[in-house]
Scaffold this active site. Sequence first.
Site, PDB file in Angstrom:
ATOM      1  N   SER A 329      48.157 -28.397 -61.788  1.00 37.90           N
ATOM      2  CA  SER A 329      47.906 -26.665 -61.378  1.00 37.90           C
ATOM      3  C   SER A 329      49.342 -26.331 -61.274  1.00 37.90           C
ATOM      4  CB  SER A 329      47.169 -26.625 -59.939  1.00 37.90           C
ATOM      5  OG  SER A 329      47.047 -25.268 -59.947  1.00 37.90           O
ATOM      6  N   ASP A 445      37.153 -24.648 -65.691  1.00 38.57           N
ATOM      7  CA  ASP A 445      38.176 -24.284 -64.842  1.00 38.57           C
ATOM      8  C   ASP A 445      38.290 -22.660 -64.741  1.00 38.57           C
ATOM      9  OD1 ASP A 445      40.483 -24.050 -63.161  1.00 38.57           O
ATOM     10  OD2 ASP A 445      41.612 -25.479 -64.536  1.00 38.57           O
ATOM     11  N   HIS A 476      38.584 -27.329 -62.056  1.00 36.18           N
ATOM     12  CA  HIS A 476      39.981 -27.442 -61.604  1.00 36.18           C
ATOM     13  C   HIS A 476      40.478 -28.560 -61.209  1.00 36.18           C
ATOM     14  CE1 HIS A 476      43.917 -25.549 -61.343  1.00 36.18           C
ATOM     15  NE2 HIS A 476      43.946 -25.491 -60.197  1.00 36.18           N
TER      16      HIS A 476
END
Length: 512
Positions: A329, A445, A476
């Site tokens: 991320s 995601d 995610h």
Amino acid sequence: MTDSTRPFNRSPGRWHHGRMVLLRMLLRMLLVVAASVVLAACGPAPLPSAEETPMESPSAAPSTSAAPSAAATDPTATGTAFVQALARGDMAAAEAMEDATMRAAAPAAALTQLWAQITGQFGAVGGVGQAEAKDQPPYVNVTVPVAFEKATVPLIVTVSGDGLVAGLHLGQPGPAGSAGSAGSAPPAGTSPAPSAADSPPAYVGPSAFTETDVTVGAAPWALPGTLSMPTGVGPFPAVVLIAGSGPNDRDETIGPNKPLRDLAWGLASNGIAVLRYDKRTKTYGAQMAGQVATVTVREETTDDAVLAVDLLRTTPGIDPDRVFLAGHSLGGYLAPRIAAAAPGHIAGIALLEANANPLQRLIADQIAYLASDAGGADPGAKAMLDGLAAQVALVESPDLSPATPATALPLGIPAAYWLDLRGYDPAATARSLTIPIFITQGGRDYQVPPSELAAWRAALGSRAGVTVRQYPSLNHLLMAGTGPSRPAEYAAPGHVAGEVVADLAAWVLATR
């Protein structure tokens, strides 16, 4: 582009680990953005009591727009009064108890939105329990257990020396109270029944590696970490895991899930050493709170990542020429910048669910998704849409300056953070690197959607040494599921998919 040493412990995690700052919890579950010190506070304290504490209905507290007089000198009273104000919906009273920094980040309107997200996740408030204070100079952490319909959640209020609220954390949720009662905090020394996430996934070989406590960096920002070292002679290739937004622990604990722990154990089982560590915003939240107006991703992530690379390169048994970064991320978004800051020291970077587009635009897309039917038509997200376009435009405007108030910017993140990122283009930086790049994209995601992979592809073009792996069923957290992904999915225990671990391990082992 192509597609002290101790044995491995099966249950090293405890329920009280992995606590999340309020914004971090919401933004890690709802958004992907570095808001780790917006509601800044020092490290959370344990759950409060050694025995079950009675719960008081939020309506029992007087409805007022000012804090009780006792709270002026008693941190416990301040913390309790603040939580009671939130619980009864008196956000004006809550705001009146905040210090200037907290008020800029979380005025009454923002508290309303945040509380809507919390109750949307955990249900209606049934009661507020007895608080307990813990000194962490120059602050006091006051832990107040709140019984929601679906869970008992300790809210940890940070109180400054002048008796004002300087921050708010969410502790790790526990089981809801018994039926027909308001519920209570679990007694100290107990924990909920183990979940599926407490046991290692099938791809972990418990005898394949050992784990050692290490320290990344030095005073005043020394960070505790864990080195997972394969058994055998070595030298081994190694990976530094870089966590996403928020004050993450070394496992990147999100609810019952620990995606970075899964990756560390999986890679170590394949003969790859792995270093993971607690972020500076977790370990030194109180200190960073005093610097919130000037904090950038350097202090939050990149400086410590470079030090982690340096540590691995000087660790016996590690091949110093085969040290990789794997960022999840925000960690992936920043991985090109980290590699550029350590030329010749990093053998390759893995971008795990990382965005190529600017964070402010990603925020707008995420909130729009959560406000949509596919995202659950969340009322808090709908409320956040009001004014967000103007805030995003200000981030991209030449009018943005260090003096721009945080309240005028997305999610109340101070101007210094945005000014620093405005000069950073992750795709262009990645294109300038000469090292291999590995990119993952989960088809489910919503935080970093498949459109971000398209942006990476467009930017990197035919650049050699880029490997892409797509996983249609993954969210995610790189965990499998079905249907539209929503925040509540992160509360279900699971593990990083084995195919991700296998693909990442194969890429590392093949890169020389």
